[in-house]
Write an enzyme that holds these catalytic residues in place. Structure first.
Site, short mmCIF file in Angstrom:
data_model
loop_
_atom_site.label_atom_id
_atom_site.label_comp_id
_atom_site.label_asym_id
_atom_site.label_seq_id
_atom_site.Cartn_x
_atom_site.Cartn_y
_atom_site.Cartn_z
N PHE A 37 0.84 -1.20 0.00
CA PHE A 37 0.00 0.00 0.00
C PHE A 37 0.87 1.25 0.00
O PHE A 37 1.80 1.38 0.80
CB PHE A 37 -0.90 -0.01 1.24
N GLN A 38 0.57 2.14 -0.90
CA GLN A 38 1.29 3.40 -1.09
C GLN A 38 2.79 3.19 -1.34
O GLN A 38 3.62 3.99 -0.92
CB GLN A 38 1.06 4.35 0.10
N LYS A 42 9.98 2.94 6.34
CA LYS A 42 9.40 3.18 7.66
C LYS A 42 10.13 2.42 8.76
O LYS A 42 10.30 2.92 9.88
CB LYS A 42 7.92 2.80 7.63
#
Length: 587
Positions: A115-116, A165
């Site tokens: 996702f993204q 992240k």
């Protein structure tokens, strides 16, 4: 190195503070939430929340170009990064130092279409000076410091640092800025002394010299601009500047001929065509300046000073390439010219100035002033300049006819006061750029000279302006058309105005008021001065919508594929010398 491990997000904040950063333009998202959490816990960095990531990069550009510092952007992964691409390309084309921090999915998900997720380093490789994907938290600090070094050294440009992240959550050691110098990237600052002597000899013996300055002088700093001014006056030669170079030389100086190029002044372009020596400083011989290459300044020798080795002999072969920093090389040239060299031919130089003054006598910026019921766009810029010049304003622009009229009619005495999109020609640049300029200069008068079509590209940033109470002024030349598109359709496509007329424009007064700004509209020349005074005296943001002649064209103009001495000076020339579908002047 830090005494104890800290998380990657804290390393990012500490590195920015150690680089002297005081403001970041950004927009949060899942992949960069650790950084936003670290931002929340400190008071050293100010964050400006934009309304779209493209606006963040343009704001950072405006900040960088008006302060001489590196602009910093923080966006999330996927669409956050891809929305920034236009701004990054704009910064690359115009050599603006920007560091863009992009979020990325965790390292173990890279390549899984998470996702993204987007291949940010792959996407941005062609539109950045350099980019990094950080996979080890212990490398993070060094890479961040190195990114700043790369962005501001040599020919400045944008650098992307992609931050997974999990790296932002991981604990690692911190290294200070002294660790951030690139191992191999060492731009050459001083030119070859033999080449400098060769250039000085050419300058000393030239009969019709011309200086052609670009944005590289501004990028080199105020001292480089001062040295450029000193050299022009020492040689007593005419000087032209590119769109990006405006402000590098005082516009009031009698040596200055005005902007050169497609919409440059007649005297500038004719001097460029007829000179016998061209001294190009911090300029790159782009197509908007050179016109048809096989007819470009055919009788001149050429000296080219630039810090970017790839720019030398790229578009135009030169006789003396001088690789180095503009300011450093100009100092060496000045010293060489003050030595006892051959004196220039005084009679030839006087003859050259007589010719230049004859070209000036054509008054190429004249326009019809007879209508009392219609505001000419040139008149609007003239009055804006006259009523704001004592306030030392910072000017940004969108892209189009209004941009060229601003370059022609607004006069800049020093650098860092003119921000526009040159190489990429990005509509929507001006409003967020003005926002960045205002953040960098809170008490200054900042004006975005806009077109009604361009400003709508990033009009959402009026919300950012409202949130941070930025007193940005938007001065819209509203002709209801995409003016430059319409002009080319008139010249090249038989007046078939395909999709260049905007049939559903907003009421800009009400739109301004919706964003908490003051809105005004003027339609007659007699109303203009009072409206401009009200705009600049207002304490907050203002949108002044100026209704101008819908069909006015921007002259002078070198048609695409034409030479400098084949300019169109106005409607009469336009009618007498039509342009073919291929962009060639038919003579």
């Amino acid at each position: 190195m830090s005494a104890e491990p800290i998380c990657g997000a804290d390393i990012v904040i500490k590195a920015l503070v150690d680089q002297g950063v005081d403001v970041v333009f950004g927009y949060p998202g899942g992949a960069v939430l650790p950084i936003y959490d670290s931002l929340f816990k400190q008071n050293s960095l100010r964050h400006i929340l934009v309304r779209q990531e493209g606006g963040a990069v343009h704001a950072a550009e405006g900040y960088a170009r008006s302060t001489g510092r590196v602009g910093v952007v923080l966006v999330t992964s996927g669409p956050g990064a891809t929305n920034a691409v236009t701004g990054l390309t704009d910064a690359l084309m115009d050599s603006v130092p920007v560091v863009c921090l992009t979020g990325q999915v965790p390292t173990h998900l890279i390549g899984n279409d998470a996702f993204q997720e987007a291949d940010t380093t792959g996407i941005t490789r062609p539109c950045t000076k350099h980019n990094y994907l950080v996979k080890d938290v212990n490398e993070l600090a060094r890479i961040l410091h190195e990114a700043f070094y790369v962005a501001k050294s040599g020919r400045p440009g944008p650098v992307v640092v992609d931050l997974p992240k999990d790296v932002l959550f991981a604990l690692g050691s911190y290294a200070g800025p002294e660790q951030g110098t690139h191992k191999t990237y060492r731009p050459q600052l001083e030119a070859d002394p033999a080449r400098v002597a060769e250039a000085a000899a050419l300058i000393a013996t030239a009969k019709r010299p011309l200086f052609y300055g670009g944005g590289g002088i501004v990028n080199s700093g105020p001292e480089a601009c001062a040295r450029f001014t000193e050299l022009v006056r020492l040689v007593d030669a005419p000087c032209t500047l590119t769109l990006m170079g405006l402000g590098a030389f005082p516009a009031s100086d009698p040596h200055f001929l005005g902007m050169v190029g497609m919409h440059g002044l007649y005297e500038s372009n004719m001097a460029m065509h007829d000179c016998d020596l061209m001294i190009a400083v911090g300029s790159r011989f782009d197509d908007r300046v050179t016109g048809r290459l096989n007819a470009f300044s055919p009788g001149s020798k050429k000296i080219h000073i630039d810090i970017d080795p790839s720019s030398l002999n790229k578009n135009v072969r030169v006789d003396v390439p001088l690789l180095g920093d503009c300011g450093t090389v100009l100092a060496a040239l000045i010293a060489a010219l003050k030595e006892p060299l051959r004196r220039p031919d005084g009679a030839a130089r006087q003859s050259w100035w007589r010719q230049v003054d004859a070209w000036r006598g054509r008054d190429c910026l004249r326009y019809d002033r007879s209508r009392s019921d219609l505001i000419k766009p040139q008149y609007a810029i003239e009055r804006l300049y006259a009523l704001t010049r004592d306030r030392d304003p910072f000017i940004t622009t969108e892209v189009g006819q209004h941009q060229m009229w601003a370059a022609q009619f607004f006069k800049f005495e020093r650098p860092y006061h003119w921000m526009t999109s040159g190489g990429l020609g990005t509509m929507g640049y001006g409003l967020p750029a003005a926002m960045g300029v205002q953040v960098g200069h809170p008490d200054a008068l900042v004006i975005d000279i806009a077109g009604e079509a361009s400003i709508l590209m990033n009009i959402q940033e009026m919300s950012t302006i409202a949130q941070y109470r930025l007193p940005v002024k938007a001065f819209i030349l509203n002709n209801q058309y995409m003016g430059m598109v319409r002009q080319w359709q008139e010249l090249l496509h038989g007046g078939r105005y395909s999709e260049s007329y905007t049939a559903a424009l907003p009421d800009f007064v009400k739109l301004a008021e919706a964003f908490g700004a003051k809105g005004m509209r003027v339609e007659r020349p007699a109303e203009l001065d009072d409206a401009i005074r009200a705009m600049i005296d207002a304490p907050g943001a203002v949108v002044l919508d100026v209704a101008v002649d819908e069909m006015e064209n921007c002259f002078p103009m070198i048609p695409s594929g034409a030479a400098h001495n084949e300019m169109l000076l106005g409607p009469r020339d336009e009618a007498a010398r039509p342009v073919s579908e291929e962009g060639m002047v038919l003579v």
